[in-house]
Design an enzyme around this catalytic site. Sequence first.
Site, PDB file in Angstrom:
ATOM      1  N   LYS A 190       0.824  -1.156   0.004  1.00  0.00           N
ATOM      2  CA  LYS A 190      -0.239   0.041   0.107  1.00  0.00           C
ATOM      3  C   LYS A 190       0.849   1.169   0.113  1.00  0.00           C
ATOM      4  CE  LYS A 190       0.833   1.111   4.776  1.00  0.00           C
ATOM      5  NZ  LYS A 190       0.901   2.265   5.301  1.00  0.00           N
ATOM      6  N   THR A 247      -4.082   5.330   3.377  1.00  0.00           N
ATOM      7  CA  THR A 247      -2.589   5.819   2.971  1.00  0.00           C
ATOM      8  C   THR A 247      -2.581   6.556   1.839  1.00  0.00           C
ATOM      9  OG1 THR A 247      -1.619   3.702   4.167  1.00  0.00           O
ATOM     10  CG2 THR A 247      -0.441   5.244   2.810  1.00  0.00           C
TER      11      THR A 247
END
Length: 332
Positions: A190, A247
């Site tokens: 991620k 994120t």
Amino acid sequence: MTTAAVFGTGSWGTAFSAVLADSGTSVRMWGRRPELVDQINAGSNEDYLPGIRLPEGIRATTDPAEAAEGADIVVLAVPSQTLRHNLERWAHHLPRDAAVVSLMKGVELGTTKRMSEVIAEVGGVESERIVVVSGPNLAGEIALKQPAASVVACTDHATAERVADACWSTYFRPYTLTDVVGCEIGGAVKNVVALAVGMAEGMGMGDNSKASLITRGLAETTRLGVALGGDPATFAGLAGVGDLVATCSSPLSRNRTFGVNLGHGMAVKEVEAVTKQTAEGVKSCDSILQLAREHDVYVPIIEQVAAVVHEGRTPQQVVESLLSRARKHELE
């Protein structure tokens, strides 16, 4: 009372220490900088979490033996690429029956090992004692006690439950899993996808572009994780899509912010010069790409991000390359 030793005084290590203390766990932190240790002992960490008052029950030291002595839980919260070097110095201090918790989200350069594998190899820690904490856990928000959930994963469910009990507070809700591989791959990849989304943001692209990158990035994450033995369901949960969305979307994300600067036209070295905290995706993108190639997994977004970081490609060239690929079925 449960005692935890937290190795690392950065933003996430400090925020997680606060979570532990607020959950009734006694916390001893290790830091290498005496001035920062003194700050923490005075009740704050202005270098990483300015303006946040730390809870009672947290003490800090520069002595790793003092930090680890008698700990029921040892938490490792250092930059992923420094873990091996640090563990070589700390391993003999770790209690032999303590759960060892990884807060790190990366894949080691050169070896393509996940953080739990490095802990097992260098620390001599059995898999049933290694725990991974992952999820949408932006340190700044958690330090402000804003509600968040996370995954506590260990191959031994009883150990996962023990760690989850130690960090369950009024604002932090841990869920347990046994899929360590899936949680680690979700947490590592991620960061790379967030770099790509940040580049799109910096180039002035809209929400359609960013949503497309997030979704296709999740597909790459899932392909790689499943190839390594992860559970597909993990990537639809907190350690997968939850962590990815946070994120890629938040201005608090170091990786997204790094990508935004790249999208504005700055070179990697220029961005590194103006940022003070580690963007793990920059460090790990090459090792994640290598890991994918070793397992014959197709990861075009990761490949293009690595080309920007290591080969000097521009974000515009990356967009053109991604869009010019041959069409295919979405679920292939």
